[in-house]
Design a protein around this motif. Structure first.
Motif, short mmCIF file in Angstrom:
data_model
loop_
_atom_site.label_atom_id
_atom_site.label_comp_id
_atom_site.label_asym_id
_atom_site.label_seq_id
_atom_site.Cartn_x
_atom_site.Cartn_y
_atom_site.Cartn_z
N LYS A 97 5.31 1.49 11.18
CA LYS A 97 5.97 2.04 12.36
C LYS A 97 7.24 2.78 11.97
O LYS A 97 7.55 3.86 12.52
N ASN A 98 8.00 2.23 11.04
CA ASN A 98 9.24 2.87 10.60
C ASN A 98 9.25 3.07 9.08
O ASN A 98 10.31 3.19 8.46
N LEU A 99 8.05 3.12 8.50
CA LEU A 99 7.94 3.26 7.05
C LEU A 99 6.68 4.05 6.71
O LEU A 99 5.61 3.76 7.25
N PRO A 100 6.79 5.07 5.85
CA PRO A 100 5.57 5.80 5.47
C PRO A 100 4.66 4.89 4.64
O PRO A 100 5.13 4.01 3.92
N LYS A 101 3.36 5.12 4.76
CA LYS A 101 2.38 4.27 4.08
C LYS A 101 2.64 4.19 2.57
O LYS A 101 2.46 3.14 1.95
N ALA A 102 3.10 5.29 2.00
CA ALA A 102 3.33 5.33 0.55
C ALA A 102 4.38 4.34 0.09
O ALA A 102 4.40 3.93 -1.07
N LEU A 103 5.25 3.92 1.01
CA LEU A 103 6.34 3.00 0.64
C LEU A 103 6.06 1.55 1.02
O LEU A 103 6.91 0.68 0.80
N LEU A 111 3.60 1.33 -2.93
CA LEU A 111 2.29 1.78 -3.39
C LEU A 111 2.40 3.01 -4.28
O LEU A 111 1.76 3.10 -5.34
N ILE A 112 3.21 3.97 -3.85
CA ILE A 112 3.29 5.23 -4.59
C ILE A 112 3.88 5.05 -5.99
O ILE A 112 3.53 5.78 -6.92
N MET A 113 4.73 4.04 -6.17
CA MET A 113 5.30 3.78 -7.50
C MET A 113 4.23 3.22 -8.44
O MET A 113 4.24 3.52 -9.64
N HIS A 114 3.31 2.41 -7.92
CA HIS A 114 2.21 1.92 -8.74
C HIS A 114 1.42 3.10 -9.30
O HIS A 114 1.06 3.13 -10.49
N ASN A 182 -5.06 9.78 -2.94
CA ASN A 182 -4.30 9.32 -1.78
C ASN A 182 -3.25 8.32 -2.23
O ASN A 182 -3.38 7.68 -3.29
N CYS A 183 -2.22 8.16 -1.43
CA CYS A 183 -1.08 7.32 -1.82
C CYS A 183 -1.37 5.83 -1.73
O CYS A 183 -0.54 5.01 -2.13
N ASP A 184 -2.54 5.46 -1.20
CA ASP A 184 -2.84 4.03 -1.04
C ASP A 184 -4.04 3.60 -1.88
O ASP A 184 -4.63 2.55 -1.64
N VAL A 185 -4.40 4.41 -2.87
CA VAL A 185 -5.53 4.07 -3.74
C VAL A 185 -5.00 3.47 -5.04
O VAL A 185 -4.42 4.15 -5.88
N ILE A 186 -5.17 2.16 -5.18
CA ILE A 186 -4.74 1.46 -6.39
C ILE A 186 -5.99 1.14 -7.21
O ILE A 186 -6.91 0.50 -6.71
N THR A 187 -6.01 1.59 -8.45
CA THR A 187 -7.21 1.44 -9.26
C THR A 187 -6.85 1.16 -10.71
O THR A 187 -5.74 1.49 -11.16
N ASN A 188 -7.75 0.53 -11.45
CA ASN A 188 -7.54 0.37 -12.88
C ASN A 188 -8.35 1.39 -13.69
O ASN A 188 -8.36 1.34 -14.92
#
Length: 205
Positions: A97-103, A111-114, A182-188
Motif C-alpha cells: 500500500k505504501n511500498l513498491p513491490k520491489a522493496l 526483493l530487488i537487492m536479491h 520482473n522485480c519479484d522473481v527470485i531464482t537460483n
C-alpha cells in the motif's frame, strides 16, 4: 592515484632501486580501472587484449568498490540487465500500500537487492530499472548504483504499460542482447546461463 603490484616491485629491484625507495617512484600512474557509474566496453576490450587479470572498479570519489578478476568465469558483462519494477503489486496488499513491490523484504533484504546482488556476482554491471508506482522510493535506495559498484539508469513509465510495456521505450544503442526480469522473481538459475543459451540458440527473443 595508480596501482602497485608485485611485478612493479620486482622490476624496480632489477633496476637497482633500494628496498627503502619511495613507492611514488615505481607505482603505475597509468593503471587500468573501470568506473562504477559507467562500465566502458572499450576498456574491457583493452583488458582482454592485454591479458590484464585484476582490475579495480572505482566510484566517483575514486574509492575502490570491487576488484574484478578477469581470470574468473564471472567476467564483467556489458549486456544490460533490466528489472521491471513499475507495478502496483496489488496481490501483495496491504504490504504494498505504501511500498513498491520491489522493496518488499525477503530475509530482511528488499526483493530487488536479491536480484541485483546475484546479477552483479555473475558479472552484470549495467542495470536499467523500469519504475512507476512509488518509484522514487526505489531511486532513493539505489541511486545511480555507484554505492554498489554498478551503473543504474531508470525508465519511468508515465502510465501503466503492463508487464513489459515499458520495454518499447528503451533507448539502448548497443546491439548486444539484454536480459529482462520482473522485480519479484527470485531464482537460483544463473542469469549468465540464460544469456549464453539465448546466444547459442540464435534466438530473436
Amino acid at each position: 592515484m595508480g596501482s602497485l603490484t608485485d611485478g612493479d616491485i620486482r622490476r624496480s629491484l632489477v633496476k637497482n632501486y633500494k628496498l627503502d625507495a619511495k613507492i611514488k617512484l615505481i607505482y603505475n600512474k597509468r593503471s587500468t580501472f573501470l568506473t562504477s557509474n559507467k562500465i566502458q566496453k572499450n576498456i574491457i576490450n583493452k583488458i582482454k587484449k592485454n591479458n590484464i587479470i585484476f582490475v579495480p572498479i572505482i566510484n566517483k570519489s575514486k574509492k575502490i568498490t570491487k576488484i574484478v578478476n578477469f581470470d574468473d568465469d564471472n567476467q564483467i558483462l556489458s549486456n544490460y540487465f533490466i528489472i521491471m519494477a513499475g507495478g502496483k503489486g496489488t496481490r501483495l496488499r496491504p504490504r504494498t500500500k505504501n511500498l513498491p513491490k520491489a522493496l518488499v523484504k525477503l530475509a530482511d533484504k528488499p526483493l530487488i537487492m536479491h536480484i541485483i546482488e546475484k546479477a552483479k556476482s555473475e558479472g552484470f554491471v549495467n542495470f536499467i530499472i523500469s519504475i512507476n508506482y512509488l518509484g522514487y522510493m526505489i531511486k532513493n535506495l539505489l541511486g545511480d548504483g555507484s554505492d554498489f559498484g554498478i551503473s543504474i539508469k531508470y525508465l519511468s513509465e508515465k502510465k501503466y504499460l503492463g508487464t513489459a510495456g515499458s520495454l518499447k521505450n528503451l533507448n539502448i544503442k548497443s546491439n548486444e542482447p539484454y536480459l529482462v526480469t520482473n522485480c519479484d522473481v527470485i531464482t537460483n538459475i544463473k542469469y549468465k546461463n540464460i544469456l549464453d543459451f539465448h546466444k547459442k540458440q540464435k534466438n530473436i527473443i
